[in-house]
Write a protein that holds these residues in place. Structure first.
Motif, PDB file in Angstrom:
ATOM      1  N   ILE A   1       0.819  -1.208   0.000  1.00  0.00           N
ATOM      2  CA  ILE A   1       0.000   0.000   0.000  1.00  0.00           C
ATOM      3  C   ILE A   1       0.857   1.263   0.000  1.00  0.00           C
ATOM      4  CG2 ILE A   1      -0.332   0.051   2.510  1.00  0.00           C
ATOM      5  CD1 ILE A   1      -2.882   1.103  -0.186  1.00  0.00           C
ATOM      6  N   LYS A   2       2.052   1.201   0.570  1.00  0.00           N
ATOM      7  CA  LYS A   2       2.918   2.385   0.615  1.00  0.00           C
ATOM      8  C   LYS A   2       3.528   2.711  -0.750  1.00  0.00           C
ATOM      9  CE  LYS A   2       3.630   2.364   5.472  1.00  0.00           C
ATOM     10  NZ  LYS A   2       4.467   2.644   6.572  1.00  0.00           N
ATOM     11  N   GLU A   3       3.412   1.788  -1.716  1.00  0.00           N
ATOM     12  CA  GLU A   3       3.886   2.049  -3.075  1.00  0.00           C
ATOM     13  C   GLU A   3       2.854   2.819  -3.898  1.00  0.00           C
ATOM     14  OE1 GLU A   3       4.980  -1.594  -5.003  1.00  0.00           O
ATOM     15  OE2 GLU A   3       6.219  -2.241  -3.321  1.00  0.00           O
ATOM     16  N   LEU A   4       1.639   2.871  -3.421  1.00  0.00           N
ATOM     17  CA  LEU A   4       0.547   3.489  -4.165  1.00  0.00           C
ATOM     18  C   LEU A   4       0.669   5.009  -4.138  1.00  0.00           C
ATOM     19  CD1 LEU A   4      -2.067   2.823  -5.689  1.00  0.00           C
ATOM     20  CD2 LEU A   4      -3.259   3.041  -3.513  1.00  0.00           C
ATOM     21  N   THR A   5       0.642   5.621  -5.302  1.00  0.00           N
ATOM     22  CA  THR A   5       0.661   7.078  -5.388  1.00  0.00           C
ATOM     23  C   THR A   5      -0.589   7.515  -6.144  1.00  0.00           C
ATOM     24  OG1 THR A   5       2.001   6.992  -7.384  1.00  0.00           O
ATOM     25  CG2 THR A   5       3.179   7.258  -5.298  1.00  0.00           C
ATOM     26  N   VAL A   6      -1.577   7.968  -5.395  1.00  0.00           N
ATOM     27  CA  VAL A   6      -2.832   8.446  -5.974  1.00  0.00           C
ATOM     28  C   VAL A   6      -3.238   9.719  -5.255  1.00  0.00           C
ATOM     29  CG1 VAL A   6      -3.669   6.151  -6.640  1.00  0.00           C
ATOM     30  CG2 VAL A   6      -4.262   7.075  -4.395  1.00  0.00           C
ATOM     31  N   ASN A   7      -4.110  10.460  -5.877  1.00  0.00           N
ATOM     32  CA  ASN A   7      -4.720  11.615  -5.237  1.00  0.00           C
ATOM     33  C   ASN A   7      -6.078  11.136  -4.723  1.00  0.00           C
ATOM     34  OD1 ASN A   7      -6.307  13.847  -4.648  1.00  0.00           O
ATOM     35  ND2 ASN A   7      -5.332  15.108  -6.227  1.00  0.00           N
ATOM     36  N   PRO A   8      -6.231  10.902  -3.417  1.00  0.00           N
ATOM     37  CA  PRO A   8      -7.498  10.372  -2.923  1.00  0.00           C
ATOM     38  C   PRO A   8      -8.681  11.289  -3.184  1.00  0.00           C
ATOM     39  CG  PRO A   8      -5.992  10.811  -1.093  1.00  0.00           C
ATOM     40  CD  PRO A   8      -5.249  11.092  -2.352  1.00  0.00           C
ATOM     41  N   MET A   9      -8.451  12.593  -3.273  1.00  0.00           N
ATOM     42  CA  MET A   9      -9.556  13.520  -3.510  1.00  0.00           C
ATOM     43  C   MET A   9     -10.175  13.283  -4.877  1.00  0.00           C
ATOM     44  SD  MET A   9     -11.235  15.703  -1.937  1.00  0.00           S
ATOM     45  CE  MET A   9     -12.708  16.487  -2.491  1.00  0.00           C
ATOM     46  N   THR A  10      -9.343  13.205  -5.919  1.00  0.00           N
ATOM     47  CA  THR A  10      -9.896  12.967  -7.253  1.00  0.00           C
ATOM     48  C   THR A  10     -10.340  11.517  -7.408  1.00  0.00           C
ATOM     49  OG1 THR A  10      -7.681  12.603  -8.164  1.00  0.00           O
ATOM     50  CG2 THR A  10      -8.592  14.823  -8.349  1.00  0.00           C
ATOM     51  N   LEU A  11      -9.601  10.593  -6.840  1.00  0.00           N
ATOM     52  CA  LEU A  11      -9.943   9.177  -6.951  1.00  0.00           C
ATOM     53  C   LEU A  11     -11.321   8.892  -6.360  1.00  0.00           C
ATOM     54  CD1 LEU A  11      -8.611   6.470  -7.880  1.00  0.00           C
ATOM     55  CD2 LEU A  11      -7.911   6.159  -5.504  1.00  0.00           C
ATOM     56  N   ILE A  12     -11.625   9.467  -5.216  1.00  0.00           N
ATOM     57  CA  ILE A  12     -12.905   9.208  -4.544  1.00  0.00           C
ATOM     58  C   ILE A  12     -13.986  10.163  -5.047  1.00  0.00           C
ATOM     59  CG2 ILE A  12     -14.109   9.235  -2.323  1.00  0.00           C
ATOM     60  CD1 ILE A  12     -11.355   8.381  -1.064  1.00  0.00           C
ATOM     61  N   SER A  13     -13.757  11.431  -4.974  1.00  0.00           N
ATOM     62  CA  SER A  13     -14.796  12.420  -5.246  1.00  0.00           C
ATOM     63  C   SER A  13     -15.135  12.545  -6.729  1.00  0.00           C
ATOM     64  CB  SER A  13     -14.355  13.781  -4.703  1.00  0.00           C
ATOM     65  OG  SER A  13     -15.363  14.737  -4.887  1.00  0.00           O
TER      66      SER A  13
END
Length: 176
Positions: free
Chosen positions: A8-20
């Motif tokens: 999971i620490k390898e994951l680079t995402v923007n949670p705001m755009t990914l979720i919202s």
């Protein structure tokens, strides 16, 4: 290419755009006991608790009348599935139809994948498998901004919040 298990620490995402913006499916249950899924555009990813460092966690919110809530309450695991943009129409369909009324997953054209006590979807680009740690209802008296209550809860059907430890992550970088 298929989903590959990642740290999971390898994951680079923007949670705001990914979720919202992109949305996700919250799924609980399995092939043997049954399962259901729902579309969400509210949630969080982060870290809490742990010894000296926070556990990787997600926070999801489910209204009491949602069919998926029954499965979330019964099971110890839930999954969050994130999809390439071309599946937005399928996610919209799943967000407006109940699994109580029929096989909405087939109607949306998605393919369930059954793990050990969990379910996700073959078409997903990212899957987080989460183990429930905590849940509690949002309470009306906890809102300091009353406009949120009036805009989001006119029927006072407040969401329940679930915090889950991310116990596995799967990613396919070719699915964008």
């Amino acid at each position: 290419m298929a989903l590959k298990k990642i740290d999971i620490k390898e994951l680079t995402v923007n949670p705001m755009t990914l979720i919202s913006d992109e949305w996700l499916l919250i799924t609980a249950g399995n092939q043997e006991r049954g399962y259901n899924t729902m579309t969400a555009c509210w949630g969080h990813m982060g870290a809490i608790w742990g010894q000296g460092k926070g556990l990787p966690t997600t926070v999801i919110y489910i209204r009491p009348q949602r069919y998926t809530k029954e499965f979330i309450d019964w099971e110890q695991l839930y999954t969050l599935s994130f999809f390439p943009k071309k599946y937005k129409k399928a996610l919209a369909y799943l967000g407006t139809h109940s699994g109580r009324d029929g096989d909405k997953i087939s109607e949306a054209g998605l393919t369930p994948v059954f793990g050990t006590d969990s379910t996700w979807f073959e078409e997903a680009k990212l899957v987080l498998v989460c183990r429930k740690l905590y849940h509690a209802p949002l309470l009306e008296e906890g809102f300091t901004d009353r406009q949120i209550v009036e805009r989001n809860y006119p029927e006072r059907d407040f969401h329940e919040m679930y915090i889950g430890e991310i116990v596995a992550a799967y990613f396919d970088s070719d699915k964008e």
